[in-house]
Design a protein around this motif. Structure first.
Motif, short mmCIF file in Angstrom:
data_model
loop_
_atom_site.label_atom_id
_atom_site.label_comp_id
_atom_site.label_asym_id
_atom_site.label_seq_id
_atom_site.Cartn_x
_atom_site.Cartn_y
_atom_site.Cartn_z
N PRO A 48 31.75 54.85 64.96
CA PRO A 48 32.14 53.45 64.71
C PRO A 48 32.19 53.07 63.24
CG PRO A 48 30.73 53.55 66.62
CD PRO A 48 30.76 54.95 66.05
N SER A 88 44.59 52.53 65.85
CA SER A 88 43.41 52.50 66.71
C SER A 88 42.41 53.60 66.35
CB SER A 88 43.81 52.63 68.18
OG SER A 88 44.32 53.91 68.47
N GLN A 93 37.96 48.51 65.06
CA GLN A 93 37.71 48.51 66.50
C GLN A 93 37.51 47.11 67.08
OE1 GLN A 93 34.39 51.62 66.25
NE2 GLN A 93 35.44 51.33 64.31
N TYR A 95 38.30 44.00 69.10
CA TYR A 95 39.16 43.72 70.24
C TYR A 95 39.41 42.23 70.31
CZ TYR A 95 41.11 43.59 74.91
OH TYR A 95 41.97 43.39 75.97
N LEU A 186 34.44 45.33 71.03
CA LEU A 186 34.96 46.44 70.24
C LEU A 186 35.64 47.47 71.13
CD1 LEU A 186 31.76 46.95 68.06
CD2 LEU A 186 33.80 45.63 67.45
N THR A 187 36.64 48.14 70.61
CA THR A 187 37.29 49.22 71.36
C THR A 187 36.42 50.48 71.22
OG1 THR A 187 38.72 49.58 69.43
CG2 THR A 187 39.64 48.34 71.28
N GLN A 188 35.35 50.46 71.99
CA GLN A 188 34.39 51.56 72.01
C GLN A 188 34.00 51.86 73.45
OE1 GLN A 188 31.03 50.56 69.54
NE2 GLN A 188 32.26 50.33 67.68
N ARG A 193 34.23 55.37 69.12
CA ARG A 193 35.54 54.73 69.08
C ARG A 193 36.37 55.11 70.30
NH1 ARG A 193 39.04 52.94 64.97
NH2 ARG A 193 37.60 53.61 63.32
N SER A 194 36.97 54.12 70.92
CA SER A 194 37.90 54.35 72.03
C SER A 194 39.31 54.08 71.50
CB SER A 194 37.58 53.44 73.22
OG SER A 194 38.46 53.70 74.29
N SER A 195 39.84 55.03 70.75
CA SER A 195 41.20 54.89 70.23
C SER A 195 42.19 55.12 71.36
CB SER A 195 41.45 55.91 69.12
OG SER A 195 41.47 57.23 69.66
N SER A 331 30.58 48.89 63.71
CA SER A 331 31.90 48.88 63.07
C SER A 331 31.84 48.15 61.74
CB SER A 331 32.93 48.20 63.98
OG SER A 331 32.83 46.80 63.88
#
Length: 532
Positions: A48, A88, A93, A95, A186-188, A193-195, A331
Motif C-alpha cells: 500500500p 490502479s 488506492q 476508492y 481503499l482498493t485493497q 493493493r487490489s489493482s 496508502s
C-alpha cells in the motif's frame, strides 16, 4: 501463422485490464491485450505505501506539462502509468466515485444510459466491499474495496478539527451523501493493493482465449476503408476481426489516435502525418484537478515521517510482514473528504486528502522533524486543455497542456480551497499534534501571495479526463456506446470519454466505464442476438 483475434485492446491499465477479463469470459472470443509497460513484479506495486515511490518515477512515462501560461509558465510533473494495471497499480488506492449528480449531468449532456442510476449497478458489480453490502455497495466482485488498516490518532484529531468548522463526519464517502470527512475506502484486499491487474487479469490469465503482451508499444491503429482492422507494432501488424478497443488513458488514447492520423487535420499535416479522419475534438477538452497543499510541522512523531530513516524503514517492513499493520499498510492518504468552496454549489466542490507525512509525493517538501500534509483540489474546473503531438515520432512525449486556471473561476475556487485547508490545520483540536504551518507559511496573506505560492507548489491530482469525450452531438469523439464517430470497429474505453471530470478521484469511475463497456461490446458480438 499469425493468431487471429476478435478483439485487440490497446492499453493494459485500469480499463484495459477490466475489458480483457470480461471479454475473455466468452470462450469463443479471442482477446489480445497489449501494454507498453512491463509486469507489476516489483513489490512496490503491491505494498500500500508503495504509492510514495510512484510519483517519483517507478512505473511512469516520465512526462510533464508544457509551461502553464496562466500560472507563470510553471511546468508540472505529470505521472502517467507505464505498467500493467495502469493507474490502479501506482495510485494511492483511494476508492471514490464522484457525486451522483456528475453522472446525471452526463445524461443531460446527451450521454443516454450514463445517469447515476444507470452506472450504479456497475460500481456494485465491480466491488468486493469488506464493510458494506447495500444499495450503494456490493460484495463478491473482482475489486477489493477495504477500510484502511493503519490510520493514526492525528486522523481523528483532524476529524475533530473539521467538526469545529461545522464539517460533519461521513462514514461512507461513496454512499448516500458525499458531504463531510472520513476515512476513504481503499482498493485493497488483505491489506495489499487490489489493482485492476490483480483483481481482473490475474484470475483470467490462464484462459486459452486471452493473450496478454507487455512491453509492446502500439505505433498506430490500422484503418482500412473507414474501419479499424488492427494495430501496427514494431514487430508488424496484428489484426482484429471484430473490434479494436483503445484504452490507453486520457493522455495515451488521444496521442495514439493522432499518431494514427485521427485528429485535427491541420496539425497532423504540419507534422507530416497522413490524415485518416479530421476530428478536431481528439485531444481537446482535457480536464484535470489541480492540487494545492498545506504542510505543517508536528509536535512529535505523530505521522509516518519517522520511518523514512533506514533502520526504522526496515522495522516497518518487518512489522508489515508479520502483522499487516504499520506504515507499509498505509496508502498514506486514506483520510479526507469533500466540502464547499463556492456558496450554493450543487454538491461538494473541494476534495481533501490528509497525507500522513511530508515529502510523500515528488516535488513536495519534507519536514526535518516530521510533518503532515493536507491537499485540497477544486473538483469542477471550467478550464479546458489539450493533448497534442510534439512530432510524428511515436516514442516522443506528447504536449500535455491542462491549461490550468485559464478560467479565473478555477483560480478563485482553488485558493478558497487552500484557505479552508489552512483553517482546518489551525483548529484547536489539532494543537496537540501540529507545531506550526510551514507551507504556505505566515507570509502568504493576500490573493497575490496565494497565486505566487501556487505557481511554485501546485501539482496535478492525476485525474486527466475528457480528451475523447462522449456525446450525441456531431462533434463528440465517441457516442454513448463508446463507438468512435466516423470509424467503424473502433471504441475508446477509459477516462478520456468522460464529458466532464467527476468530482473525485477517477480510478473507480474508469473501472465502472470498462465494466459497462464490456457488456455493450458483448451485446454487439455476432450471435448475441443484438444488432452489430
Amino acid at each position: 501463422m499469425q493468431k487471429a483475434y476478435d478483439y485487440i485492446i490497446i492499453g493494459g491499465g485500469s480499463a484495459g485490464s477490466v475489458l480483457a477479463a470480461r471479454l475473455s469470459e466468452d470462450p469463443t472470443a479471442q482477446v489480445l491485450l497489449l501494454e507498453a509497460g512491463g509486469r507489476d513484479s516489483h513489490p512496490f506495486y503491491h505494498l500500500p505505501a508503495g504509492f510514495a515511490k510512484m510519483t517519483k518515477g517507478i512505473g511512469s512515462w516520465g512526462w510533464q506539462t508544457v509551461p502553464q501560461r496562466h500560472m507563470k509558465g510553471m511546468q508540472i510533473r505529470y505521472t502517467q502509468a507505464k505498467v500493467i494495471g495502469g493507474g490502479s497499480s501506482i495510485n494511492a488506492q483511494i476508492y471514490t466515485r464522484g457525486n451522483a449528480l456528475d453522472y446525471d449531468e452526463w445524461r443531460q449532456l446527451g450521454c443516454s444510459g450514463w445517469s447515476y442510476e444507470d452506472v450504479l449497478p456497475y460500481f456494485r458489480k465491480a466491488e468486493d466491499n469488506d464493510s458494506f453490502d447495500n444499495r450503494y455497495h456490493g460484495k463478491g466482485g473482482p475489486l477489493g474495496v477495504s477500510q484502511p488498516r493503519a490510520p493514526l490518532p492525528i486522523c481523528e484529531a483532524w476529524f475533530a478539527a473539521a467538526a469545529q468548522m461545522g464539517i460533519p463526519r461521513n462514514h461512507d464517502l461513496t454512499g448516500e451523501s458525499q458531504d463531510g470527512v472520513g476515512y476513504y475506502q481503499l482498493t485493497q484486499r488483505h491489506y495489499r493493493r487490489s489493482s485492476a491487474a490483480i483483481a481482473y487479469l490475474r484470475p483470467a490469465q490462464h484462459r486459452p482465449n486471452l493473450t496478454v503482451k507487455t512491453g509492446v508499444q502500439v505505433l498506430r491503429i490500422v484503418v482500412e476503408k473507414g474501419r479499424a482492422v488492427g494495430v501496427e507494432t514494431p514487430d508488424g501488424v496484428l489484426r482484429a476481426s471484430s473490434e479494436v478497443i483503445l484504452s490507453a488513458g486520457a493522455i495515451g488514447s488521444p496521442r495514439l489516435l493522432q499518431l494514427s492520423g485521427i485528429g485535427p487535420a491541420d496539425e497532423l499535416r504540419n507534422l507530416g502525418i497522413p490524415v485518416v479522419l479530421d476530428q478536431p475534438e481528439v485531444g481537446a477538452n482535457l480536464q484535470d484537478h489541480l492540487d494545492l497543499f498545506v504542510i505543517a510541522e508536528c509536535t512529535g512523531p505523530h505521522t509516518y515521517d519517522r520511518f523514512a530513516k533506514p533502520h526504522l524503514s526496515a522495522l516497518a517492513g518487518l512489522q508489515y510482514l508479520l502483522t499487516r499493520r504499520g506504515p507499509v499498510a498505509s496508502s498514506l492518504f486514506e483520510t479526507g473528504g469533500f466540502w464547499y468552496a463556492e456558496e450554493g454549489a450543487r454538491s461538494p466542490d473541494i476534495q481533501f486528502h490528509l497525507g500522513l507525512g511530508s515529502g510523500i509525493e515528488a516535488g513536495v517538501a519534507a519536514m526535518p522533524q516530521g510533518g503532515v500534509t493536507l491537499n485540497s483540489a477544486y473538483l469542477r474546473p471550467r478550464s479546458r486543455g489539450t493533448v497534442r503531438l510534439a512530432s510524428s515520432d511515436p516514442l516522443a512525449a506528447p504536449l500535455i497542456d491542462p491549461n490550468y486556471w485559464e478560467d479565473p473561476h478555477d483560480r478563485e475556487m482553488s485558493i478558497r480551497g487552500l484557505k479552508l485547508a489552512r483553517e482546518m490545520m489551525a483548529q484547536e483540536a489539532l494543537h496537540p499534534y501540529v507545531l506550526a504551518e510551514r507551507l504556505p507559511g505566515p507570509n502568504v496573506r493576500t490573493d497575490q501571495d496565494y497565486f505566487d505560492y501556487a505557481c511554485q507548489h501546485a501539482k496535478t491530482d492525476h485525474h486527466p479526463s475528457g480528451t475523447c469525450r462522449m456525446g450525441q452531438d456531431a462533434q463528440a469523439v465517441v457516442n454513448p456506446e463508446l463507438r468512435f464517430n466516423g470509424i467503424e470497429g473502433l471504441r475508446v474505453v477509459d477516462a478520456s470519454v468522460m464529458p466532464r471530470v467527476v468530482s473525485s478521484n477517477t480510478n473507480a469511475p474508469t473501472i465502472m466505464i470498462a465494466e459497462k463497456a464490456a457488456d455493450m461490446i458483448k451485446a454487439a458480438r455476432p450471435g448475441s442476438g443484438a444488432l452489430q
